[in-house]
Design a protein around this motif. Structure first.
Motif, PDB file in Angstrom:
ATOM      1  N   VAL A 166      -6.381   6.243   1.514  1.00  0.00           N
ATOM      2  CA  VAL A 166      -6.987   5.171   2.320  1.00  0.00           C
ATOM      3  C   VAL A 166      -6.453   3.819   1.863  1.00  0.00           C
ATOM      4  O   VAL A 166      -6.112   3.623   0.694  1.00  0.00           O
ATOM      5  N   PHE A 167      -6.397   2.887   2.820  1.00  0.00           N
ATOM      6  CA  PHE A 167      -5.804   1.580   2.519  1.00  0.00           C
ATOM      7  C   PHE A 167      -6.903   0.564   2.260  1.00  0.00           C
ATOM      8  O   PHE A 167      -7.155  -0.306   3.077  1.00  0.00           O
ATOM      9  N   SER A 168      -7.596   0.700   1.154  1.00  0.00           N
ATOM     10  CA  SER A 168      -8.590  -0.315   0.850  1.00  0.00           C
ATOM     11  C   SER A 168      -8.577  -0.572  -0.640  1.00  0.00           C
ATOM     12  O   SER A 168      -8.070   0.228  -1.428  1.00  0.00           O
ATOM     13  N   LEU A 169      -9.129  -1.698  -1.017  1.00  0.00           N
ATOM     14  CA  LEU A 169      -9.256  -2.039  -2.418  1.00  0.00           C
ATOM     15  C   LEU A 169     -10.480  -1.309  -2.957  1.00  0.00           C
ATOM     16  O   LEU A 169     -11.360  -0.955  -2.191  1.00  0.00           O
ATOM     17  N   PRO A 228       0.107   7.258   4.498  1.00  0.00           N
ATOM     18  CA  PRO A 228       0.891   6.567   3.458  1.00  0.00           C
ATOM     19  C   PRO A 228       2.380   6.871   3.551  1.00  0.00           C
ATOM     20  O   PRO A 228       3.218   6.042   3.212  1.00  0.00           O
ATOM     21  N   PHE A 238       0.813  -1.223   0.000  1.00  0.00           N
ATOM     22  CA  PHE A 238       0.000   0.000   0.000  1.00  0.00           C
ATOM     23  C   PHE A 238       0.847   1.274   0.000  1.00  0.00           C
ATOM     24  O   PHE A 238       0.311   2.359  -0.192  1.00  0.00           O
TER      25      PHE A 238
END
Lengths: 309, 297
Positions: free
Chosen positions: A70-73, A264, A63
């Motif tokens: 944001v850390f999502s798929l 990040p 990531f």
């Protein structure tokens, strides 16, 4: 087995009896399952544990290249901008430099103090030996939080401002006993007839130290240096309490996470630092198994355990 | 020559003095460092815990008020109970993972023994705060685990108790320390000669008897070392609950950190640290004696 039982009971299918029995009957499902578990259960279990240990770090690294805050798929696209953000952060740079600087002093000092304390504890007989051994081992058993709190109070009591120097001193206290343990374990396995032989052949005290003892201790000293460096670099509790305004790297990560700004960037620098840590230790290990001539897996495992015992 | 063999009384005395003083020559540096920077601060901690020292109280002198405050305030009791519960659950979880894992590495892994061992050692070199953060990222509301659960269709909404809860603290504590739990158990099991198991089997022992009568007692010292190494730091941890815990998972370590760094009530902070030190001593001694119960005769 089921098949033979069935035919024995006369319950076989239409062709039963006349058909020749197969050379090897298929074992029942229960037995096959048990065999599968005993064969693959261990490796799968170990694999799951390793995945739980490393998986999060790998996802974190992945990531750090994601073009999103944001850390999502789903994946938002590849970018290296978080790395430039991290490199441009003056606070982070200062924290990293502080940490490396402190660790670079803590590690050699710990090796010296650890070696000095390991000798009398393992080799000399004197009245206070037990007490000395307990004192040196105590910082390994007493929680770092308590040591950190007492250090904070102590420096305040002495009127010393918290700085890199105070954090360095407290880190030496909690780190050098680790080297003592490593060197003492190695010393305990040293065959002292080698020393006597050297003396018989005319070696001086210093020559015995230089040509007989030091080569034997070298793996422990090197492992001690690397572990002391990483203990110091990674140390959070002590650093948090006694570093004052001079942030160290773990404290920087911690406070950035508390305020949850620009995460990040943390991914990026954490990826770089983790990569460097792994590379450093792996290279050192390769070097020492090569130097010590460990060829078989058993010898390599011993060399490795040397570092963790 | 006679002069070589016979030492004068003075020389003998000198030699004895050197022998006597040699250990202290070696120990001068390390023990000096420990006395100045480890023992003295702990003594000061002891003294401070019996003194008034708070930003809000101007009284000075010796008192038991710090301890009285801790023991009478029900909030501390709740925090202590939560801490004990979370640390113990995490410890049991780790033992449940580490025992079979250590057994696998020691007896079954063969050519995988070394890589797995190396991976367990290597993970400790990673920064602990970074490892906690990695879990926080995974467990979050929009994190990977929640996305996966929703994608599979197990839930329609994000599962919120995954993060900032007791669950997350126990999970992350376990994952931060399970490698440390495994290594001493591995070392203890590696010292067992596998022939012992074969002999036991030949004598008619089933797997449970082998496990109960051989593996467990011989691995007990390793279990003790593991508990000593891991339980005490978990019990005093504050980074994990601060980063992945919520209000329900406030631990004693957070309490100490807040007292010392946020609230500025140093007297109570010192007293609480001292009580935690006493608790860890009790835990260590208990672990030690428990490990002795199961020795082979």
């Amino acid at each position: 087995m089921r098949k033979t039982q069935a035919s024995a009971a006369g319950l076989a299918g239409p062709a039963g009896g006349s058909r020749p029995a197969p050379a090897r009957a298929r074992p029942p499902l229960k037995l096959r399952l048990r065999r599968a578990v005993s064969r693959f259960g261990g490796p799968v279990f170990a694999g799951v544990v390793i995945a739980l240990l490393y998986g999060p770090i790998i996802v974190l690294a992945a990531f750090s290249f994601n073009n999103s805050i944001v850390f999502s798929l789903p994946w938002a696209g590849f970018t290296t901008k978080w790395y430039s953000v991290a490199f441009g952060d003056a606070n982070l740079r200062a924290a990293l430099i502080n940490s490396i600087w402190v660790a670079a002093i803590v590690a050699p000092v710990s090796v010296v103090l650890g070696t000095l304390s390991a000798f009398p504890i393992t080799r000399f007989h004197f009245k206070l030996r037990g007490a000395a051994a307990m004192l040196v081992a105590a910082p390994l058993v007493i929680p770092w939080l308590v040591i950190a709190v007492s250090g904070q109070l102590y420096f305040h009591f002495l009127g010393v401002d918290l700085s890199q120097v105070t954090v360095l001193l407290m880190q030496i206290v909690v780190t050098f006993p680790l080297v003592t343990v490593l060197v003492a374990a190695r010393l305990a396995r040293f065959d002292r007839t080698q020393e006597e032989a050297a003396v018989d052949l005319g070696a001086s005290q210093l020559q015995v130290l230089r040509y007989v003892l030091l080569p034997h201790l070298m793996p422990a000293l090197a492992a001690g240096f690397i572990l002391a460096f990483s203990w110091s670099f990674n140390n959070f509790e002590i650093s948090y309490f006694v570093s004052g305004f001079n942030q160290l790297f773990p404290v920087w990560v911690y406070s950035t996470l508390r305020h949850a700004t620009n995460l990040p960037e943390v991914n990026a620098i954490a990826t770089l630092v983790s990569g460097a840590e792994v590379a450093l230790v792996y290279l050192a290990w390769l070097f020492f198994t090569w130097r010590s001539g460990a060829r078989t897996a058993r010898e390599k495992a011993d060399a490795l355990l040397e570092a963790v015992r | 020559m006679a002069a070589e063999a016979v030492l004068s009384a003075r020389q003998r005395w000198q030699a004895r003095a050197v022998r006597r003083l040699r250990p202290f020559g070696f120990l001068f540096g390390p023990v000096g460092v420990l006395l100045a920077l480890f023992v003295a601060p702990l003594v000061l901690l002891l003294i401070m815990s019996f003194r008034y020292d708070s930003l809000y109280i101007t009284k000075t002198g010796f008192t038991l008020a710090n301890f009285a405050g801790i023991f009478t305030n029900p909030a501390y009791r709740t925090v202590a109970r939560d801490t004990l519960m979370m640390a113990t659950t995490a410890m049991l979880l780790q033992l449940a993972i580490a025992f079979p894992l250590a057994y696998f590495i020691a007896f079954k892994a063969r050519r995988w023994e070394l890589p797995v061992l190396l991976l367990l050692v290597l993970v400790d070199e990673l920064n602990p705060i970074v490892r906690i953060y990695a879990w926080r990222m995974l467990l979050g509301r929009d994190g990977l685990i929640n996305s996966a659960l929703q994608w599979v269709g197990l839930t329609s909404r994000p599962v919120l108790w995954l993060l900032f809860s007791k669950f997350s603290v126990i999970l992350v504590l376990s994952m931060s320390w399970v490698n440390y739990t495994t290594l001493p158990m591995y070392a203890a099991m590696k010292a067992i000669n596998p022939i012992v198991f074969e002999t036991a089997t030949d004598l008619g022992a089933g797997w449970f008897t082998r496990w109960r009568r051989i593996l467990l007692p011989l691995a007990a010292p390793g279990i003790f070392v593991a508990i000593l190494l891991v339980y005490v730091p978990m019990f005093t941890d504050f980074a994990t609950p601060a980063l992945v815990g919520g209000p329900s998972s406030y631990m004693l370590g957070n309490q100490v950190a807040d007292l010392m760094l946020e609230i500025g009530d140093w007297g109570t902070g010192a007293a609480l640290s001292l009580l935690m030190l006493a608790a860890t001593a009790v835990i260590s001694v208990a672990a030690y004696f428990l490990s002795r119960l199961n020795q082979l005769d």
